[in-house]
Motif scaffolding. Structure first.
Motif, short mmCIF file in Angstrom:
data_model
loop_
_atom_site.label_atom_id
_atom_site.label_comp_id
_atom_site.label_asym_id
_atom_site.label_seq_id
_atom_site.Cartn_x
_atom_site.Cartn_y
_atom_site.Cartn_z
N LEU A 46 0.55 -1.29 -0.04
CA LEU A 46 -0.04 -0.13 0.07
C LEU A 46 0.84 1.23 -0.01
N SER A 47 0.63 2.17 -0.79
CA SER A 47 1.29 3.40 -0.97
C SER A 47 0.17 4.43 -1.53
N THR A 48 0.43 5.63 -1.32
CA THR A 48 -0.29 6.96 -1.75
C THR A 48 0.42 7.79 -2.67
N VAL A 49 0.55 8.03 -3.60
CA VAL A 49 1.41 8.95 -4.57
C VAL A 49 0.72 10.20 -5.06
N LEU A 50 1.32 11.24 -5.10
CA LEU A 50 1.04 12.50 -5.69
C LEU A 50 1.60 12.83 -6.96
N GLY A 51 0.85 12.99 -7.94
CA GLY A 51 1.51 12.71 -9.33
C GLY A 51 0.08 12.40 -10.34
N ARG A 52 0.65 12.26 -11.75
CA ARG A 52 -0.43 11.75 -12.52
C ARG A 52 -0.45 10.35 -12.73
N GLU A 93 -3.73 12.45 -5.97
CA GLU A 93 -3.34 11.64 -5.17
C GLU A 93 -3.82 10.27 -5.85
N TYR A 94 -3.12 9.22 -5.77
CA TYR A 94 -3.86 7.97 -6.19
C TYR A 94 -2.85 7.07 -5.71
N ALA A 95 -3.70 5.76 -5.64
CA ALA A 95 -3.14 4.57 -4.55
C ALA A 95 -2.38 3.73 -5.48
N VAL A 96 -1.51 3.33 -4.91
CA VAL A 96 -0.69 2.23 -5.45
C VAL A 96 -0.80 0.73 -4.72
N ILE A 97 -1.54 0.02 -5.11
CA ILE A 97 -1.86 -1.37 -4.35
C ILE A 97 -1.62 -2.40 -5.12
N LYS A 98 -1.00 -3.64 -4.28
CA LYS A 98 -0.81 -4.97 -4.88
C LYS A 98 -1.52 -5.76 -3.87
N PHE A 99 -2.34 -6.84 -4.52
CA PHE A 99 -2.95 -7.77 -3.55
C PHE A 99 -2.64 -9.07 -4.16
N THR A 100 -3.33 -9.96 -3.44
CA THR A 100 -3.18 -11.46 -3.63
C THR A 100 -4.49 -11.85 -3.61
N LEU A 101 -5.00 -12.67 -4.32
CA LEU A 101 -6.32 -13.44 -4.78
C LEU A 101 -6.29 -14.78 -4.88
N ASP A 102 -6.89 -15.67 -4.02
CA ASP A 102 -7.08 -17.12 -4.23
C ASP A 102 -8.69 -17.42 -4.25
N THR A 122 -7.34 7.55 3.77
CA THR A 122 -8.56 7.25 3.43
C THR A 122 -8.86 6.16 4.30
N LYS A 123 -9.67 5.92 5.27
CA LYS A 123 -10.17 4.71 6.21
C LYS A 123 -11.19 3.77 5.68
N ASP A 124 -11.09 2.63 6.21
CA ASP A 124 -12.36 1.62 6.05
C ASP A 124 -12.15 1.23 4.58
N VAL A 125 -11.09 1.23 3.94
CA VAL A 125 -11.14 0.67 2.59
C VAL A 125 -11.09 -0.83 2.51
N ARG A 126 -11.83 -1.16 1.54
CA ARG A 126 -11.80 -3.00 1.30
C ARG A 126 -11.97 -3.07 -0.10
N LYS A 156 3.40 9.45 -0.30
CA LYS A 156 4.88 9.01 -0.12
C LYS A 156 5.50 10.42 -0.73
N VAL A 157 6.48 10.82 0.04
CA VAL A 157 7.53 11.69 -0.35
C VAL A 157 8.54 11.11 -1.16
N LYS A 158 8.76 11.97 -2.35
CA LYS A 158 9.80 11.39 -3.07
C LYS A 158 11.31 11.32 -2.64
N GLU A 159 12.43 10.49 -2.95
CA GLU A 159 13.62 10.80 -2.43
C GLU A 159 14.17 11.90 -2.88
N GLN A 160 13.87 12.50 -4.17
CA GLN A 160 14.79 13.73 -4.66
C GLN A 160 14.29 14.87 -3.74
#
Length: 232
Positions: A47-53, A63-72, A170-174, A216-220
């Motif tokens: 989970l991470s939130t990024v400011l950009g396009r 702001e947009y969310a970067v999510i990876k998930f596992t599904l079985d 954002t809270k209570d996301v499912r 997420k604050v960019k390293e630069q």
């Protein structure tokens, strides 16, 4: 009364009635098959939130969310001899405070189309993939194994954003799994909220609640801030 045109109309009407009755029986036969879709695992792995396009065609930063998930999940029981294909998709859902307690934000983040062997030729597949599908089916008209979804660390297929441009913390996301069964003959059916005879509701189709992290604050940006502070 006994002209050729009248006889043709009567014959056509008879066959139309027969075709309608046969189609109705085929559609009704789906209710005799058990449907027991089950989700074994549905969870986020990153989970991470990024400011950009979010997309290359976006006109502004947001702001947009970067999510990876596992599904079985096991959707194999959805496939019968009358199943053309199954459309499965995952949504991200969270309550909307601005629109009342019962309002819910919902966005599709990933989807896939699972075809039955009898409809592989209708899919938009490359020749190599079509060949693999036919080989895996091994001449069978029904291949329930295709309904078993096992994916790990899956990236979002569609960006997760909000019209306000704000999504961090954002809270209570499912995450929620949905499906749509498309038969050769009959009505479309979606995942139901309760059992209907032999058709059982989707089990464990919701993930645990989670909160999207801060932007997420960019390293630069960090380096510039550190460098500026050192010079001062």
């Amino acid at each position: 009364m006994y002209s050729s045109l009248v006889r043709l109309q009567n014959t056509f009407g008879f066959f139309t009635t027969v075709a309608f009755v046969v189609a109705l029986l085929i559609s009704a036969s789906d209710f005799l098959s058990d449907r027991t879709p089950t989700v074994h695992v549905l969870k986020t792995t990153q989970l991470s939130t990024v400011l950009g396009r979010a997309d290359y065609y976006s006109s502004k930063k947001e702001e947009y969310a970067v999510i990876k998930f596992t599904l079985d999940a096991d959707l194999s029981s959805l496939f019968t001899w009358n199943t053309k294909q199954v459309f499965a998709y995952v949504t991200a859902e969270w309550p909307s405070a601005a629109q009342g307690n019962n309002a819910t934000n919902q966005a599709v983040i990933w989807d896939t189309i699972i075809t039955a062997p009898s409809s592989d030729h209708l899919g938009n597949f490359s020749p190599s993939k079509l060949k693999r599908l036919r080989k895996s089916a091994n001449g069978k008209g029904i291949d329930p194994s295709r309904g078993k979804l096992q994916i790990k660390n899956q990236r979002l297929k569609y960006p997760l954003t909000h019209p306000t441009g704000k999504l961090a913390q954002t809270k209570d996301v499912r995450l929620k799994l949905h499906y749509n069964v498309q038969p050769w003959v009959g009505f479309l059916s979606w995942n139901q909220a309760q059992d209907w005879g032999k058709w059982k509701a989707l089990k464990n189709g919701l993930s645990k609640k989670f909160t999207l992290p801060a932007v997420k604050v960019k390293e630069q940006a960090k380096k510039k801030t550190t460098t500026g502070g050192a010079k001062a």
